[in-house]
Design a protein around this motif. Structure first.
Motif, PDB file in Angstrom:
ATOM      1  N   LEU A   1       0.831  -1.205   0.000  1.00 36.55           N
ATOM      2  CA  LEU A   1       0.000   0.000   0.000  1.00 36.55           C
ATOM      3  C   LEU A   1       0.866   1.255   0.000  1.00 36.55           C
ATOM      4  O   LEU A   1       1.637   1.499   0.924  1.00 36.55           O
ATOM      5  CB  LEU A   1      -0.916   0.014   1.226  1.00 36.55           C
ATOM      6  N   LYS A   2       0.699   2.058  -1.029  1.00 37.92           N
ATOM      7  CA  LYS A   2       1.402   3.338  -1.105  1.00 37.92           C
ATOM      8  C   LYS A   2       0.445   4.505  -0.901  1.00 37.92           C
ATOM      9  O   LYS A   2       0.802   5.526  -0.307  1.00 37.92           O
ATOM     10  CB  LYS A   2       2.103   3.480  -2.459  1.00 37.92           C
ATOM     11  N   CYS A   3      -0.770   4.357  -1.404  1.00 41.12           N
ATOM     12  CA  CYS A   3      -1.783   5.409  -1.273  1.00 41.12           C
ATOM     13  C   CYS A   3      -3.103   4.761  -0.884  1.00 41.12           C
ATOM     14  O   CYS A   3      -3.563   3.842  -1.558  1.00 41.12           O
ATOM     15  CB  CYS A   3      -1.919   6.177  -2.586  1.00 41.12           C
ATOM     16  N   LEU A   4      -3.703   5.241   0.201  1.00 41.78           N
ATOM     17  CA  LEU A   4      -4.965   4.687   0.682  1.00 41.78           C
ATOM     18  C   LEU A   4      -5.952   5.820   0.901  1.00 41.78           C
ATOM     19  O   LEU A   4      -5.672   6.775   1.630  1.00 41.78           O
ATOM     20  CB  LEU A   4      -4.749   3.925   1.990  1.00 41.78           C
ATOM     21  N   LYS A   5      -7.097   5.710   0.239  1.00 35.70           N
ATOM     22  CA  LYS A   5      -8.188   6.657   0.463  1.00 35.70           C
ATOM     23  C   LYS A   5      -9.332   5.901   1.104  1.00 35.70           C
ATOM     24  O   LYS A   5      -9.873   4.960   0.519  1.00 35.70           O
ATOM     25  CB  LYS A   5      -8.647   7.306  -0.836  1.00 35.70           C
ATOM     26  N   LEU A   6      -9.685   6.313   2.304  1.00 33.17           N
ATOM     27  CA  LEU A   6     -10.687   5.603   3.085  1.00 33.17           C
ATOM     28  C   LEU A   6     -11.888   6.518   3.318  1.00 33.17           C
ATOM     29  O   LEU A   6     -11.760   7.602   3.887  1.00 33.17           O
ATOM     30  CB  LEU A   6     -10.082   5.166   4.417  1.00 33.17           C
ATOM     31  N   ASN A   7     -13.035   6.086   2.838  1.00 33.62           N
ATOM     32  CA  ASN A   7     -14.276   6.838   3.012  1.00 33.62           C
ATOM     33  C   ASN A   7     -15.093   6.155   4.102  1.00 33.62           C
ATOM     34  O   ASN A   7     -15.470   4.987   3.962  1.00 33.62           O
ATOM     35  CB  ASN A   7     -15.065   6.860   1.700  1.00 33.62           C
ATOM     36  N   VAL A   8     -15.354   6.861   5.190  1.00 29.69           N
ATOM     37  CA  VAL A   8     -15.997   6.242   6.348  1.00 29.69           C
ATOM     38  C   VAL A   8     -17.251   7.013   6.736  1.00 29.69           C
ATOM     39  O   VAL A   8     -17.404   8.197   6.431  1.00 29.69           O
ATOM     40  CB  VAL A   8     -15.037   6.186   7.557  1.00 29.69           C
ATOM     41  N   TYR A   9     -18.126   6.311   7.434  1.00 28.83           N
ATOM     42  CA  TYR A   9     -19.302   6.952   8.013  1.00 28.83           C
ATOM     43  C   TYR A   9     -18.943   7.436   9.409  1.00 28.83           C
ATOM     44  O   TYR A   9     -18.452   6.674  10.237  1.00 28.83           O
ATOM     45  CB  TYR A   9     -20.472   5.971   8.055  1.00 28.83           C
TER      46      TYR A   9
ATOM     47  N   LEU B   1      -2.344   9.164   2.709  1.00 32.18           N
ATOM     48  CA  LEU B   1      -3.562   8.709   3.370  1.00 32.18           C
ATOM     49  C   LEU B   1      -4.609   9.811   3.282  1.00 32.18           C
ATOM     50  O   LEU B   1      -4.386  10.929   3.747  1.00 32.18           O
ATOM     51  CB  LEU B   1      -3.279   8.367   4.833  1.00 32.18           C
ATOM     52  N   ASP B   2      -5.746   9.493   2.652  1.00 30.91           N
ATOM     53  CA  ASP B   2      -6.877  10.414   2.548  1.00 30.91           C
ATOM     54  C   ASP B   2      -8.054   9.816   3.300  1.00 30.91           C
ATOM     55  O   ASP B   2      -8.445   8.672   3.041  1.00 30.91           O
ATOM     56  CB  ASP B   2      -7.282  10.630   1.085  1.00 30.91           C
ATOM     57  N   LEU B   3      -8.629  10.596   4.210  1.00 26.24           N
ATOM     58  CA  LEU B   3      -9.773  10.140   4.993  1.00 26.24           C
ATOM     59  C   LEU B   3     -10.939  11.090   4.764  1.00 26.24           C
ATOM     60  O   LEU B   3     -10.801  12.305   4.933  1.00 26.24           O
ATOM     61  CB  LEU B   3      -9.420  10.093   6.477  1.00 26.24           C
ATOM     62  N   SER B   4     -12.090  10.528   4.395  1.00 26.31           N
ATOM     63  CA  SER B   4     -13.271  11.341   4.108  1.00 26.31           C
ATOM     64  C   SER B   4     -14.459  10.840   4.905  1.00 26.31           C
ATOM     65  O   SER B   4     -14.707   9.629   4.974  1.00 26.31           O
ATOM     66  CB  SER B   4     -13.618  11.296   2.612  1.00 26.31           C
TER      67      SER B   4
ATOM     68  N   SER C   1      -4.632  13.875   4.356  1.00 26.67           N
ATOM     69  CA  SER C   1      -5.725  14.822   4.133  1.00 26.67           C
ATOM     70  C   SER C   1      -7.009  14.309   4.760  1.00 26.67           C
ATOM     71  O   SER C   1      -7.250  13.098   4.837  1.00 26.67           O
ATOM     72  CB  SER C   1      -5.930  15.073   2.632  1.00 26.67           C
ATOM     73  N   PHE C   2      -7.820  15.266   5.208  1.00 30.23           N
ATOM     74  CA  PHE C   2      -9.105  14.975   5.837  1.00 30.23           C
ATOM     75  C   PHE C   2     -10.178  15.790   5.139  1.00 30.23           C
ATOM     76  O   PHE C   2     -10.023  16.997   4.958  1.00 30.23           O
ATOM     77  CB  PHE C   2      -9.078  15.331   7.320  1.00 30.23           C
ATOM     78  N   CYS C   3     -11.249  15.124   4.766  1.00 24.09           N
ATOM     79  CA  CYS C   3     -12.354  15.801   4.098  1.00 24.09           C
ATOM     80  C   CYS C   3     -13.651  15.465   4.829  1.00 24.09           C
ATOM     81  O   CYS C   3     -13.992  14.284   4.985  1.00 24.09           O
ATOM     82  CB  CYS C   3     -12.429  15.364   2.636  1.00 24.09           C
ATOM     83  N   ASN C   4     -14.347  16.496   5.287  1.00 29.48           N
ATOM     84  CA  ASN C   4     -15.640  16.313   5.965  1.00 29.48           C
ATOM     85  C   ASN C   4     -15.535  15.388   7.173  1.00 29.48           C
ATOM     86  O   ASN C   4     -16.489  14.676   7.501  1.00 29.48           O
ATOM     87  CB  ASN C   4     -16.684  15.734   4.999  1.00 29.48           C
ATOM     88  N   LEU C   5     -14.397  15.373   7.827  1.00 29.98           N
ATOM     89  CA  LEU C   5     -14.197  14.441   8.929  1.00 29.98           C
ATOM     90  C   LEU C   5     -14.529  15.117  10.254  1.00 29.98           C
ATOM     91  O   LEU C   5     -13.996  16.181  10.574  1.00 29.98           O
ATOM     92  CB  LEU C   5     -12.749  13.948   8.945  1.00 29.98           C
ATOM     93  N   ALA C   6     -15.407  14.487  11.016  1.00 31.82           N
ATOM     94  CA  ALA C   6     -15.822  15.021  12.315  1.00 31.82           C
ATOM     95  C   ALA C   6     -15.348  14.074  13.406  1.00 31.82           C
ATOM     96  O   ALA C   6     -15.822  12.943  13.506  1.00 31.82           O
ATOM     97  CB  ALA C   6     -17.340  15.172  12.366  1.00 31.82           C
ATOM     98  N   LEU C   7     -14.395  14.526  14.214  1.00 34.90           N
ATOM     99  CA  LEU C   7     -13.853  13.692  15.280  1.00 34.90           C
ATOM    100  C   LEU C   7     -14.487  14.054  16.610  1.00 34.90           C
ATOM    101  O   LEU C   7     -14.687  15.230  16.918  1.00 34.90           O
ATOM    102  CB  LEU C   7     -12.338  13.860  15.371  1.00 34.90           C
TER     103      LEU C   7
END
Length: 384
Positions: A108-116, A150-153, A179-185
């Motif tokens: 894995l070199k680039c991972l984009k993870l889209n989560v609820y 690593l991209d997390l949305s 990067s973080f997009c629309n991420l609410a922690l």
């Protein structure tokens, strides 16, 4: 095609790929490269199967089923040992795809993870790795030595625990872009501090204005002493988190991009924390524009002494602002080499235009752009 060398044919196929190919089981999606290449003829089929790069990128979209899982596994096998760029959607229903991807973690070199954002609401709070296991279906995290991006949305409203993200960052020591997009922690008692010494690019963006819970909470848990590029959306969260992060990291920041409609009350403090900055881009700055140019007009030069490239979009157009712009650019004409400004209602007073042309004659590259509806006129000062 059969007469071409394999490396030439392979490169032609690679250039035909979409940015992220989608392995789907539907007939219509099989008519898109690289699956399409398998169906044309025997020669094309063999070229495609002999080109691992064709299979090194993919997007996996839910819902998942056994056919898609089998196709995704064959896809990854065809990539052989190539670095992998994978994007997938993670719901709280199925861990099979996550488990499959994790089996190729060493590539894995680039991972984009889209989560609820609310996917962890009913997990056992005493299980340290329960949230991470829900992502990848594994017992506990293992190293991701090759991961660079690593991209997390976030896909919906609600909040997400920072724990699985911290766990993911902890096992990716060579991560350089995050990067973080629309991420609410969720704000909780998590108090670990994690240094990311190899991180060079960090971005917080909000593409969906309806997700107003998105925030900068992750900045409370990390430092990035090598950070060079930082992208911020002021509608994303609390500016105090930004200031604390920069104070804690002291990065050699070179590029900063700020967008959003909210005011930044600590703008002067932020600027003082990034003296190494060479490029600054502000989108929808409104109140920030006057503060910025006032600071740049000060002598002796103390704020952003290394600034070379300045870009503003949708700044307010007024005689007062133009006077400050002129003073600032005159004051920084030895430092600032490129200046860009765009606005929907941009009108340049004649005396200001004359001064800007003088600065261009002295060697400053300058673009003044007026946008109005669908019309876009770009003029380089000095030629108009």
């Amino acid at each position: 095609m059969a007469r071409l060398p394999l490396e030439v044919s392979s490169e032609i196929f690679v250039q035909c790929l979409p940015e992220y190919p989608r392995p789907q089981t539907h007939t219509i999606t099989r008519l898109v490269p690289p699956l399409l290449f398998l169906r044309i003829c025997f020669t094309w089929n063999q070229i495609a199967l002999s080109t691992p790069t064709l299979w090194s990128k993919m997007v996996l979209e839910s819902p998942y089923d056994s056919k898609l899982e089998a196709l995704a596994e064959r896809w990854l096998q065809r990539a052989r040992s190539r670095p992998l760029h994978i994007s997938f959607w993670r719901s709280n229903v199925d861990t099979r795809i996550g488990s499959l991807i994790w089996g190729y973690r060493s590539q894995l070199k680039c991972l984009k993870l889209n989560v609820y954002n609310d996917m962890y609401d009913e997990l056992d709070e005493e299980d340290e790795y329960a949230e991470f296991r829900l992502l990848f279906g594994i017992a506990q995290p293992e190293p991701l030595p090759f991961l660079r991006t690593l991209d997390l949305s976030g896909l919906n409203s609600g909040t997400l625990s920072p724990l699985p993200i911290i766990q993911l960052l902890r096992i990716a020591p060579n991560l350089s872009q995050l990067s973080f997009c629309n991420l609410a922690l969720a704000v909780d008692a998590f108090d670990e501090q994690l240094a990311l010494p190899n991180l060079r690019r960090l971005a917080f963006v909000r593409e969906d204005p309806e997700l107003d819970e998105a925030n900068y909470e992750l900045l409370d848990f990390i430092s990035a002493p090598g950070l060079e590029q930082f992208t911020l959306d002021l509608d994303f969260g609390d500016e105090d988190d930004i200031i604390s992060f920069l104070q804690r990291s002291s990065p050699p920041l070179l590029a900063l991009e700020i967008s959003g409609t909210e005011n930044l009350y600590s703008f002067d403090i932020l600027l003082s924390l990034v003296p190494s900055l060479t490029r600054l881009r502000i989108k929808y700055p409104d109140s920030l524009a006057q503060d910025l140019f006032s600071a740049l007009a000060q002598t002796p030069i103390s704020v952003l002494p290394n600034l070379r490239d300045l870009e503003l979009e949708s700044a307010h157009d007024s005689d007062v602002l133009w006077d400050i712009v002129v003073r600032a650019l005159r004051n920084r004409r030895e430092q600032i080499k490129r200046f860009r400004l765009s606005d929907s209602w941009l009108e340049i007073p004649p005396h200001v235009l004359a001064t800007l042309r003088d600065l261009v004659a002295e060697g400053m590259e300058m673009w003044i752009q007026k946008t109005s509806g669908l019309e876009r006129n770009i003029n380089m000062v000095g030629t108009v």
